[in-house]
Scaffold this motif. Structure first.
Motif, short mmCIF file in Angstrom:
data_model
loop_
_atom_site.label_atom_id
_atom_site.label_comp_id
_atom_site.label_asym_id
_atom_site.label_seq_id
_atom_site.Cartn_x
_atom_site.Cartn_y
_atom_site.Cartn_z
N TRP A 184 0.85 -1.20 0.00
CA TRP A 184 0.00 0.00 0.00
C TRP A 184 0.88 1.25 0.00
O TRP A 184 0.61 2.20 -0.73
N ASP A 185 1.93 1.25 0.80
CA ASP A 185 2.80 2.41 0.88
C ASP A 185 3.51 2.68 -0.44
O ASP A 185 3.66 3.84 -0.84
N TYR A 186 3.96 1.63 -1.11
CA TYR A 186 4.60 1.83 -2.40
C TYR A 186 3.61 2.40 -3.41
O TYR A 186 3.94 3.30 -4.20
N GLN A 187 2.40 1.89 -3.39
CA GLN A 187 1.39 2.39 -4.33
C GLN A 187 1.12 3.87 -4.09
O GLN A 187 1.12 4.67 -5.03
N LYS A 188 0.90 4.25 -2.84
CA LYS A 188 0.58 5.64 -2.54
C LYS A 188 1.79 6.55 -2.78
O LYS A 188 1.64 7.66 -3.30
N SER A 189 2.96 6.09 -2.40
CA SER A 189 4.14 6.94 -2.59
C SER A 189 4.45 7.16 -4.07
O SER A 189 4.90 8.24 -4.46
N LEU A 190 4.19 6.16 -4.91
CA LEU A 190 4.43 6.34 -6.34
C LEU A 190 3.35 7.21 -6.98
O LEU A 190 3.63 7.90 -7.96
N GLU A 191 2.14 7.17 -6.43
CA GLU A 191 1.12 8.13 -6.89
C GLU A 191 1.64 9.56 -6.65
O GLU A 191 1.55 10.42 -7.53
N MET A 192 2.15 9.79 -5.46
CA MET A 192 2.66 11.12 -5.12
C MET A 192 3.94 11.44 -5.91
O MET A 192 4.19 12.61 -6.25
N ALA A 193 4.73 10.41 -6.21
CA ALA A 193 5.94 10.63 -7.00
C ALA A 193 5.61 11.13 -8.40
O ALA A 193 6.23 12.08 -8.91
N LEU A 194 4.62 10.48 -9.04
CA LEU A 194 4.22 10.93 -10.36
C LEU A 194 3.63 12.33 -10.30
O LEU A 194 3.89 13.17 -11.17
N PHE A 195 2.83 12.59 -9.27
CA PHE A 195 2.28 13.93 -9.05
C PHE A 195 3.41 14.95 -8.97
O PHE A 195 3.33 16.05 -9.52
N ARG A 196 4.46 14.58 -8.30
CA ARG A 196 5.61 15.47 -8.11
C ARG A 196 6.24 15.87 -9.44
O ARG A 196 6.67 17.02 -9.60
N THR A 197 6.30 14.95 -10.38
CA THR A 197 6.95 15.26 -11.66
C THR A 197 6.18 16.32 -12.45
O THR A 197 6.76 16.97 -13.33
N TYR A 198 4.91 16.52 -12.14
CA TYR A 198 4.11 17.49 -12.87
C TYR A 198 4.39 18.92 -12.43
O TYR A 198 3.79 19.85 -12.95
N CYS A 199 5.30 19.10 -11.46
CA CYS A 199 5.76 20.43 -11.06
C CYS A 199 6.77 21.00 -12.03
O CYS A 199 7.21 22.15 -11.87
N VAL A 200 7.18 20.20 -13.00
CA VAL A 200 8.20 20.62 -13.98
C VAL A 200 7.50 21.04 -15.26
O VAL A 200 6.82 20.23 -15.90
N PRO A 201 7.61 22.30 -15.67
CA PRO A 201 6.85 22.77 -16.83
C PRO A 201 7.09 21.99 -18.12
O PRO A 201 6.15 21.80 -18.90
N THR A 202 8.32 21.52 -18.37
CA THR A 202 8.55 20.75 -19.60
C THR A 202 7.81 19.41 -19.56
O THR A 202 7.35 18.91 -20.59
N ILE A 203 7.67 18.83 -18.37
CA ILE A 203 6.95 17.57 -18.24
C ILE A 203 5.45 17.79 -18.31
O ILE A 203 4.73 17.12 -19.06
N SER A 204 4.94 18.75 -17.53
CA SER A 204 3.50 19.01 -17.55
C SER A 204 3.06 19.52 -18.92
O SER A 204 1.96 19.20 -19.39
#
Length: 285
Positions: free
Chosen positions: A33-53
Motif C-alpha cells: 500500500w505504501d509503495y502504491q501511494k508513494s508512487l502516486e505522489m511521486a508521479l504527481f511530483r513530476t508534474y511540477c516541472v513545466p517541460t513535463i507538464s
C-alpha cells in the motif's frame, strides 16, 4: 518475530546482485500500500516541472483518460518489479514504455528526473509512514533496480551511486520546480482523479488532504492554495497511526503488485499481457 520473516530474508541478500528480489519483497510483501501511494505522489511530483507538464498537456491523455494513464503506468512498473526487467513479461513491459516515450521529444534530464522519483519518493514516504524503517539493503536495491531499468530505457548518464543520484534529484527540483499554467492544469486533472476514487461528500476533504501532503515547493509550482496547517498535521498523524496497526498484522505471503486494484483492467493480469497497455491500446478485453 514472524512479522519480520521477510526482513530476515532481505537482510541475507546482496543489494547489488539481488536487487530484483529485494525490491519484489519490499514493494510486494512488506509495503504494497505504501509503495502504491508513494508512487502516486511521486508521479504527481513530476508534474511540477513545466517541460513535463507541458508535454502531458499536449498529448491530451490527462484531460481525456487520466485513470487509464495512471493505471497503465502503475501496472507496467508493477510488471517490472514482479517479474523482473529481463523476464519475458518485463521485456514486453519495457517495449511498451519505450514505444510510448519514443513518440515524443523528451529530454534526457527529464527522463532521468522521473526515474529518480521512483527510487527516492517511496524511500522518503516509508521513512515517515512505514511500519518499520527501510534497511540499507532495501534502499540500495531500489537504486540498483531502477538504474538497470533506466539503462534499458535508453536513459543516459545515470549516476553511479545512491548519493549522487539523490543529489541530482534535489538539484533538479531546485532549478525546475517553478509555476506554469500547464503544471496547474495537469495537477488539477490528477487531483480530480484522486478525488474521483471517493464518495462525492468527502471529495473536498480529499482534495485538501492531498494538497496538505505536498511540500511547499510543490504547492507553489502547482499554484494551489495551501490548506490550514492542521490538515497536513491530521493527515500525517493518520498515516503514522496506520503504520502502528500494520506493524501488528500477520506477515503477507502473496505478492500484491500486478494484482493491486486498478479500474481500467479489471482482473489484471488474468487475460492481459503488458502489450495490451499503453496510450494507444484498448481499455478492456
Amino acid at each position: 518475530m514472524a512479522r519480520f520473516t521477510n526482513l530476515r530474508r532481505i537482510s541475507s541478500l546482496d543489494p547489488v546482485n539481488d536487487h530484483e528480489e529485494i525490491l519484489r519483497i519490499s514493494a510486494g510483501l512488506e509495503f504494497p500500500w505504501d509503495y502504491q501511494k508513494s508512487l502516486e505522489m511521486a508521479l504527481f511530483r513530476t508534474y511540477c516541472v513545466p517541460t513535463i507538464s507541458g508535454l502531458l498537456e499536449r498529448t491530451g491523455e490527462f484531460e481525456r483518460r487520466p485513470q487509464k494513464r495512471y493505471d497503465d503506468t502503475a501496472v507496467l512498473m508493477a510488471e517490472l518489479v514482479e517479474h523482473g526487467y529481463d523476464s519475458p513479461r518485463g521485456r514486453e513491459a519495457l517495449r511498451v514504455v519505450n514505444r510510448q516515450h519514443g513518440r515524443y521529444d523528451i529530454t534526457n534530464d527529464d527522463m532521468l528526473y522521473v526515474l529518480s522519483t521512483f527510487v527516492y519518493d517511496p524511500i522518503d514516504w516509508l521513512s515517515r509512514y512505514g511500519w518499520r524503517p527501510l534497511t540499507d539493503n532495501e534502499r540500495l536495491a531500489s537504486f540498483h533496480f531502477y538504474r538497470a531499468v533506466g539503462a534499458r530505457m535508453g536513459i543516459r548518464e545515470i549516476p553511479a551511486s545512491y548519493d549522487e543520484f539523490l543529489g541530482f534529484k534535489k538539484a533538479y527540483e531546485e532549478r525546475h520546480f517553478v509555476f506554469a499554467p500547464s503544471n496547474r492544469r495537469i495537477g488539477q486533472y490528477t487531483l480530480d482523479l484522486f478525488c474521483s476514487w471517493y464518495p462525492a461528500a468527502v471529495k473536498p476533504l480529499v482534495s485538501r488532504a492531498v494538497i496538505g501532503m505536498l511540500d511547499p515547493l510543490m504547492v507553489r509550482a502547482f499554484g494551489f492554495t495551501e490548506p490550514p496547517s492542521w490538515v497536513s498535521t491530521l493527515g500525517r498523524l493518520a498515516l503514522r497511526l496506520r503504520a502502528l496497526v500494520v506493524r501488528r498484522l500477520p506477515v503477507r505471503r502473496s505478492l500484491k503488485l500486478t494484482r493491486a486494484r486498478n479500474r481500467t483492467y479489471p482482473g489484471y493480469p488474468d487475460g492481459y499481457r503488458p502489450s495490451d497497455l499503453g496510450a494507444s491500446s484498448s481499455t478492456a478485453r
